[in-house]
Design a protein around this motif. Structure first.
Motif, mmCIF file in Angstrom:
data_model
loop_
_atom_site.group_PDB
_atom_site.id
_atom_site.type_symbol
_atom_site.label_atom_id
_atom_site.label_comp_id
_atom_site.label_asym_id
_atom_site.label_seq_id
_atom_site.Cartn_x
_atom_site.Cartn_y
_atom_site.Cartn_z
ATOM 1 N N LEU A 232 5.785 2.264 -5.368
ATOM 2 C CA LEU A 232 7.690 1.347 -6.091
ATOM 3 C C LEU A 232 7.406 -0.234 -6.575
ATOM 4 N N MET A 233 6.456 -0.881 -6.346
ATOM 5 C CA MET A 233 6.551 -1.998 -6.770
ATOM 6 C C MET A 233 5.417 -2.363 -8.165
ATOM 7 N N ASP A 234 4.680 -1.246 -8.520
ATOM 8 C CA ASP A 234 3.686 -1.243 -9.280
ATOM 9 C C ASP A 234 4.681 -0.474 -10.572
ATOM 10 N N LEU A 235 5.805 0.790 -10.487
ATOM 11 C CA LEU A 235 6.733 1.136 -11.155
ATOM 12 C C LEU A 235 7.571 0.039 -11.634
ATOM 13 N N GLY B 109 8.025 6.811 4.525
ATOM 14 C CA GLY B 109 6.996 5.846 4.816
ATOM 15 C C GLY B 109 6.093 4.776 4.996
ATOM 16 N N LEU B 110 5.177 4.726 5.985
ATOM 17 C CA LEU B 110 4.461 2.998 5.321
ATOM 18 C C LEU B 110 3.576 4.054 4.458
ATOM 19 N N CYS B 111 3.111 4.528 4.733
ATOM 20 C CA CYS B 111 2.059 4.388 3.301
ATOM 21 C C CYS B 111 1.759 6.458 2.977
ATOM 22 N N GLU B 112 2.524 6.696 1.661
ATOM 23 C CA GLU B 112 2.091 8.314 1.755
ATOM 24 C C GLU B 112 1.636 8.862 0.798
ATOM 25 N N ALA B 113 2.432 8.960 -0.560
ATOM 26 C CA ALA B 113 1.791 8.918 -1.507
ATOM 27 C C ALA B 113 0.862 8.653 -2.290
ATOM 28 N N GLN B 114 0.091 8.901 -3.298
ATOM 29 C CA GLN B 114 -0.778 7.788 -3.602
ATOM 30 C C GLN B 114 -0.192 7.407 -5.039
ATOM 31 N N PRO B 115 -0.536 6.305 -5.866
ATOM 32 C CA PRO B 115 -0.255 5.996 -6.548
ATOM 33 C C PRO B 115 0.080 6.431 -7.952
ATOM 34 N N GLY C 172 0.675 -1.700 0.144
ATOM 35 C CA GLY C 172 0.577 0.281 0.016
ATOM 36 C C GLY C 172 0.734 1.239 0.039
ATOM 37 N N GLY C 173 0.199 2.184 0.303
ATOM 38 C CA GLY C 173 0.799 4.032 -0.567
ATOM 39 C C GLY C 173 1.881 4.117 -1.567
ATOM 40 N N SER C 174 2.827 3.896 -0.614
ATOM 41 C CA SER C 174 4.214 4.660 -1.371
ATOM 42 C C SER C 174 4.976 2.864 -1.977
ATOM 43 N N HIS C 175 5.223 1.888 -0.611
ATOM 44 C CA HIS C 175 5.176 0.426 -1.150
ATOM 45 C C HIS C 175 4.587 0.040 -2.595
#
Length: 403
Positions: free
Chosen positions: A17-20, A165-171, A11-14
């Protein structure tokens, strides 16, 4: 599938990154995840879960995971995965993560991270030769990288890329060129051409259900410069982002009868600090938007509307939401601490809540000074155009026996 991607908190920034990476690697990777819930439980048990769910394959060459996963446990449980080249991405440092209450810290999470990147002497020597790190006493520091990465050279990507962070930015990310900022072609993530064209401007699209005002009219109307200062706070609704300090400053502005609007964005989880509901009542009509925007288009339109973006974080490896807001034309105000001095010029830093209040007080009185301001920092190095080749090289390298 030569690259095995594992994310224990998807979720979030995690997730971003994985989507990218999935988009970049396309058919050469496979991704296994756990939902972005109950983070502490995932940190304790994810290795056991992935030990059972990731199938064995002779095609894997590289394992890429975030540090939520206890990599040492997984490789012990799955010796076949232990033989792969491993890349561990640190979104945060659990040894320094702020505790919410005055109580004894649970060192299990920091201990997990230490086990995951600890290496014997011969491998450290090889690391020094391969990626250019230098020894400083018993620690290793990447040459040419900011000083925030003091725990390990393996943490370098947490700042040279863009996650925090653990969940910060929109995808995903698409922003508009705004008052002298870099071109959208240098935004800090790959443009998703299937969703947005290069010429699209999120500030000029039709409004959606979350934003009921016409942004293009607001940004170009004759009275734009006279509108109240618009402040944005686009962070997770959790204690490490220190919402208490942010709202105390806003409530002080309110007490002084200073005109301003505020958009409180970011994702909320099960436990929301009490200050949010308390502040919303007092701020009243000053609130333009309150809550998480699941649509990235709505999210970036909201940032395009704002004049100033604030961070009050107590723990930050990068601060992707702040950089996204800068790309949308916001004037950043960040603590003179953590990673921020490595990214933002001194003009955009404050040392105390009192200094933050004084800066905002002046901006409330003269919002035109902020709207005419041209950002003086450099952000091109955080774009996918600058970093994509480094990630491709990292994930395309052939495994070596000494890695």
């Amino acid at each position: 599938m030569s690259v095995l991607l594992i994310e224990a908190f998807h979720g979030g920034s995690h997730k971003q990154l994985m989507d990218l990476l999935q988009e970049e690697l396309q058919d050469d990777c496979v991704l296994y995840t756990l939902p972005a819930k109950k983070w502490h439980w995932k940190a304790r048990t994810a290795a056991l879960y992935f030990m059972q769910t990731v199938p064995a394959s002779a095609n894997y060459r590289i394992l890429f995971a975030s540090s939520v996963l206890n990599l040492a446990e997984l490789t012990a449980l799955r010796p076949d995965l232990g033989k792969l080249k491993k890349v561990l991405y640190f979104h945060e440092n659990q040894l320094a993560y702020p505790v919410q209450k005055c109580q004894e810290r649970d060192f299990q999470y920091g201990y997990n991270q230490i086990l995951s990147w600890f290496m014997p002497e011969h491998k450290l020597a090889h690391l020094e030769k391969v990626i250019g790190v230098k020894r400083n006493g018993d620690a290793y520091h990447p040459e040419g990288l900011p000083g925030q990465q003091k725990s390990s050279a393996l943490m370098k990507n947490s700042n040279t890329h863009r996650e925090s962070g653990l969940c910060e930015a929109q995808p995903g990310l698409y922003t508009t060129q705004h008052e002298g900022l870099p071109s959208p072609l240098t935004v800090p993530a790959r443009l998703n051409t299937s969703e947005v064209s290069e010429s699209a401007n999120p500030c000029q699209e039709e409004d959606k259900e979350h934003l009921t005002f016409n942004l293009s009219h607001i940004l170009s109307g004759p009275d734009y410069q006279q509108r109240p200062l618009h402040i944005a706070w686009p962070h997770r609704w959790e204690h490490d982002k220190d919402p208490e300090t942010f709202f105390k400053v806003l409530l002080k502005l309110k007490e002084k009868d200073l005109p301003f609007h505020v958009s409180v964005l970011g994702e909320a989880f099960t436990e929301i600090p009490d200050i949010f509901s308390e502040a919303k009542k007092v701020l009243g009509s000053s609130v333009l938007h309150w809550g998480y925007l699941p649509s990235k288009d709505d999210y970036f339109r909201a940032l395009c509307m704002a004049d100033v973006v604030i961070s009050t974080a107590k723990h930050e490896f990068f601060g992707v939401a702040m950089v996204e807001a800068v790309y949308c034309g916001c004037y950043p105000l960040c603590p003179k601490a953590l990673v921020y001095p490595e990214i933002f010029p001194a003009e955009y830093l404050y040392s105390t809540p009192e200094q933050l209040f004084k800066r905002l007080q002046n901006f409330c009185k003269r919002p035109d000074t902020v709207r005419k301001h041209l950002y003086k920092g450099e952000t091109a190095g955080f774009s996918w155009a600058a970093l994509g080749s480094k990630f491709r090289s990292l994930l395309a390298a052939e495994p070596r026996e000494d890695l």
